[in-house]
Design an enzyme around this catalytic site. Structure first.
Site, short mmCIF file in Angstrom:
data_model
loop_
_atom_site.label_atom_id
_atom_site.label_comp_id
_atom_site.label_asym_id
_atom_site.label_seq_id
_atom_site.Cartn_x
_atom_site.Cartn_y
_atom_site.Cartn_z
N LYS A 52 0.85 -1.20 0.00
CA LYS A 52 0.00 0.00 0.00
C LYS A 52 0.88 1.25 0.00
O LYS A 52 2.08 1.16 0.30
CB LYS A 52 -0.91 -0.03 1.22
CG LYS A 52 -0.18 -0.03 2.56
CD LYS A 52 -1.13 -0.31 3.73
CE LYS A 52 -0.36 -0.39 5.04
NZ LYS A 52 -1.21 -0.81 6.16
N TYR A 73 15.43 31.28 5.22
CA TYR A 73 14.28 32.11 5.60
C TYR A 73 14.28 32.40 7.09
O TYR A 73 14.59 31.53 7.91
CB TYR A 73 12.98 31.36 5.29
CG TYR A 73 12.64 31.31 3.81
CD1 TYR A 73 12.54 32.47 3.04
CD2 TYR A 73 12.38 30.09 3.20
CE1 TYR A 73 12.20 32.40 1.70
CE2 TYR A 73 12.03 30.02 1.86
CZ TYR A 73 11.95 31.18 1.12
OH TYR A 73 11.61 31.12 -0.20
#
Ligand SMILES: *Cc1c(COP(=O)(O)O)cnc(C)c1O
Length: 407
Positions: free
Chosen positions: A46, A274
């Site tokens: 999955k 940043y």
């Protein structure tokens, strides 16, 4: 082999995940070696094979002796069928009622945990010709997630058994805490399942195949003798938890590497990234690498994680951007643009963090780290040390064919 060489055809981004298919095969063999004889291994692929690439993992696992595959969504199952995989594929959880016809059309086995889904499957097969639809019934033995309460499960199993258009593929349950040292609750869950099986015997229904164990259960011998085990995380060579180490012979399949795109000197007081959350305390060298949270290298790793440069720890400097990170060049190391930077390592030997290290830094499990690696990172598949295939979000290349790479 150096998977950063341009020998890889076609050319791909420097940041890439290397998936060693031989490791997947070795992990399947190690798991099978602890199963009682006749017990089968269902490989759980999955979420795109826990981020590794479902088609490639599935093929390698089947070749190594897995006999069935497990997926969570109908789309995942259909995509395996489109890749030409013909092995049994089990939907291990609930699906939407609208998807039943598509699941049957792709010959996916359906797990039923309630009356509504079973009724939808029965309605679908009345309008359908062809082979039987295989249905598994899931019993909720205490996880309280998907599955029917034991008495309802008995009734669902009886109905599947008595429906000529359906075949009872198995009866399953799922452990809540097989990855913890204390086995008490797992034992209780097995008792609940056994009571269901006893009730079935009382109704004259032959004992169905059962499947219970996930990786942790299989490794610890909990429910690993029930006919089938459903193994996910261990297939990828990653331990289910701190309390459950891997079996001998198992190893991680996935690593992530990149290349340095800029080398820059920083002077004392310079800030990086940043919001200027890192400031150089002294003159130093820094390197830029093209990976960021847009690749699944999570922003929460700032000020905690590191990369590996020349087998030395290179700490992250400042924030993680969407597409880039900056790391410290370890003192005394001569580094140039184009040099390798290890982002995730299989064993920590190249100084990069392992999947388990990253999980600890982010206070999550190893599963979430793997599944979080986005399709934007190309997957390079190795077999016997050779590049066998490359998958990016726009193309798939194998040694004999290429699709989607015409521009
Ligand atoms: C994901 C899943 C598994 C596999 O679990 P691992 O811990 O990865 O081995 C097995 N069964 C069910 C129902 C699952 O959802």
């Amino acid at each position: 082999m150096n998977v950063l060489q341009n020998a890889i055809v076609p050319p791909i981004r420097a940041t890439r995940a290397i998936v060693d298919l031989d490791a997947i095969a070795a992990n399947v063999q190690a798991l099978r070696s602890v199963l009682t004889s006749g017990c089968e291994l269902l490989a759980v692929v999955k979420a795109d094979g826990y981020g590794h690439g479902a088609n490639w993992v599935a093929t390698a696992a089947l070749e190594a002796g897995a006999t069935a595959l497990g997926v969570a969504t109908v789309d995942e199952g259909v995509s395996l069928r489109q890749a030409g995989i013909t092995a049994p594929i089990l939907l291990i959880g609930a699906i939407d009622l609208d998807e039943v016809a598509r699941a049957c059309g792709a010959n996916l086995q359906i797990t039923v945990g309630d009356e509504t889904l079973l009724a939808a499957v029965q309605r679908t097969i009345y309008n359908r010709e062809g082979t039987d639809v295989v249905v598994h019934v899931k019993v909720d033995t205490g996880l309280h997630r998907y599955g029917a309460a034991p008495d309802i499960a008995v009734e669902l199993i009886r109905r599947v058994y008595n429906d000529a258009g359906l075949r009872l593929g198995g009866v399953s349950t799922h452990f809540a805490s097989a990855d913890e040292a204390d086995d008490e609750f797992s034992a209780e869950q097995l008792n609940v399942l056994d009571r269901v099986l006893k009730d079935l015997a009382g109704l004259g229904i032959p004992r169905p195949a059962t499947h219970v164990a996930n990786s942790a259960g299989t490794i610890r011998g909990l429910g690993a003798d029930r006919g089938v085990v459903r193994a996910g995380i261990s297939l990828y060579g990653v331990p289910p938890s701190h309390d459950v180490p891997l079996l001998p012979g198992m190893r991680p399949a996935l690593s992530v590497v990149s290349r340095i795109t800029r080398v820059m000197p920083l002077s004392r007081g310079d800030s990086v990234g940043y919001n200027r959350t890192f400031r150089a305390e002294s003159d130093m060298q820094a390197a830029l690498a093209p990976i960021g949270y847009g690749d699944g290298y999570r922003r929460g790793l700032a000020h905690r994680s590191w990369a590996g440069i020349n087998a030395r720890h290179a700490r992250l400097l400042g924030r993680v951007s969407m597409d880039q990170i900056v790391v410290e060049i370890p003192e005394g190391q001569a580094v140039a643009v184009g040099d390798t930077v290890n982002i995730i390592s299989t064993d920590g030997e190249d100084a990069a963090p392992t999947v388990a290290d990253l999980a600890a830094m982010l206070d999550t499990n190893t599963y979430e780290i793997l599944v979080g690696l986005r399709a934007r990172i190309p997957r390079v598949y190795l077999r016997a040390g050779e590049v066998e295939a490359v998958r990016t979000s726009s193309m798939e290349w194998t040694r004999d064919s290429i699709s989607g790479a015409d521009c």
